[in-house]
Design a protein around this motif. Structure first.
Motif, PDB file in Angstrom:
ATOM      1  N   MET A 290       0.828  -1.194   0.000  1.00  0.00           N
ATOM      2  CA  MET A 290       0.000   0.000   0.000  1.00  0.00           C
ATOM      3  C   MET A 290       0.869   1.253   0.000  1.00  0.00           C
ATOM      4  O   MET A 290       1.720   1.425   0.871  1.00  0.00           O
ATOM      5  CB  MET A 290      -0.896   0.028   1.247  1.00  0.00           C
ATOM      6  CG  MET A 290      -1.752  -1.190   1.423  1.00  0.00           C
ATOM      7  SD  MET A 290      -2.877  -1.347   0.065  1.00  0.00           S
ATOM      8  CE  MET A 290      -3.460  -3.002   0.337  1.00  0.00           C
TER       9      MET A 290
ATOM     10  N   ILE B  29      -8.145   0.509  -3.119  1.00  0.00           N
ATOM     11  CA  ILE B  29      -7.709  -0.379  -2.038  1.00  0.00           C
ATOM     12  C   ILE B  29      -8.013  -1.824  -2.390  1.00  0.00           C
ATOM     13  O   ILE B  29      -7.186  -2.721  -2.185  1.00  0.00           O
ATOM     14  CB  ILE B  29      -8.380   0.040  -0.709  1.00  0.00           C
ATOM     15  CG1 ILE B  29      -7.747   1.333  -0.210  1.00  0.00           C
ATOM     16  CG2 ILE B  29      -8.264  -1.060   0.341  1.00  0.00           C
ATOM     17  CD1 ILE B  29      -8.439   1.957   0.969  1.00  0.00           C
TER      18      ILE B  29
ATOM     19  N   GLY C  38      -5.037  -1.261   3.885  1.00  0.00           N
ATOM     20  CA  GLY C  38      -5.140  -0.213   2.876  1.00  0.00           C
ATOM     21  C   GLY C  38      -5.824   1.036   3.421  1.00  0.00           C
ATOM     22  O   GLY C  38      -5.424   2.153   3.099  1.00  0.00           O
ATOM     23  N   TYR C  39      -6.821   0.851   4.274  1.00  0.00           N
ATOM     24  CA  TYR C  39      -7.479   2.008   4.863  1.00  0.00           C
ATOM     25  C   TYR C  39      -6.590   2.691   5.892  1.00  0.00           C
ATOM     26  O   TYR C  39      -6.663   3.892   6.076  1.00  0.00           O
ATOM     27  CB  TYR C  39      -8.808   1.600   5.503  1.00  0.00           C
ATOM     28  CG  TYR C  39      -9.889   1.435   4.494  1.00  0.00           C
ATOM     29  CD1 TYR C  39     -10.517   2.541   3.922  1.00  0.00           C
ATOM     30  CD2 TYR C  39     -10.286   0.177   4.093  1.00  0.00           C
ATOM     31  CE1 TYR C  39     -11.499   2.396   2.989  1.00  0.00           C
ATOM     32  CE2 TYR C  39     -11.285   0.022   3.154  1.00  0.00           C
ATOM     33  CZ  TYR C  39     -11.887   1.130   2.598  1.00  0.00           C
ATOM     34  OH  TYR C  39     -12.852   0.978   1.655  1.00  0.00           O
TER      35      TYR C  39
END
Length: 183
Positions: free
Chosen positions: A26, A119, A179-180
């Motif tokens: 990421m 994402i 990813g968040y």
């Protein structure tokens, strides 16, 4: 080292590989100002719930193996049925969530915006490395424990298969949630 310790090590290495690989996969983004907090998205909530339920079911299956041992789990029909049903529940929960997420992404659903789609595109990147590392630890552990040709019990091969499958399925919600955190 006993086979159960190798199994625990294999799962731990697989999950650690998932975490490390997801961090690397990421891209980092500029941090939000401290007073800004984004609301959770449906994709985030789905990933949290499926990860939690999947981990509970996988832990219950691991508890069956730890309680009865790999040989009894493989030989006793009732224990093997309970173990298999728990792992099939993991597959249904995590696989069903994966299908739901993919279907929502393919339909251009209002549940996902461009951040969610970005994402979701990068999240599966960690599945392969977690599975391969879990498999590597299993193979090394089984090779160290059972030296003679043909001496690896079938019960241990069953555990190898299921642990690799569970690690692969757990990797997607972990990748989504990581990813968040990065965005």
């Amino acid at each position: 080292m006993t086979v159960l310790l190798w199994a625990i090590l294999a799962l731990a290495v697989g999950l650690a590989a998932i975490a490390v690989r997801s961090r690397l996969a990421m891209p980092s983004r500029p941090p939000l100002p401290p007073d800004v907090e984004l609301p959770t998205t449906p994709l985030q909530r789905t990933s949290r719930w499926t990860l939690a339920v999947g981990l509970v079911l996988a832990a219950a299956a691991a508890g069956v193996v730890l309680w009865f041992g790999p040989e009894t789990t493989f030989d006793d029909d009732q224990v093997r049925l309970a173990f298999t049903l728990l792992l099939l529940a993991v597959v249904v929960v995590l696989g069903g969530a994966h299908m739901f997420i993919k279907r929502a992404a393919d339909r251009n659903s209002s549940l996902m915006d461009e951040r969610d789609r970005a994402i979701l595109e990068r999240a599966p990147a960690i599945q392969g490395s977690g599975t391969i590392l879990t498999l590597a630890v299993w193979v090394i552990g089984l090779t160290e424990r059972f030296h003679a040709p043909g001496s690896v019990p079938l019960s241990h091969l069953m555990l190898l298969f299921w642990s690799c499958l569970v690690v692969n399925l757990l990797a997607l919600p972990v990748g989504i949630l990581m990813g968040y955190r990065r965005s």
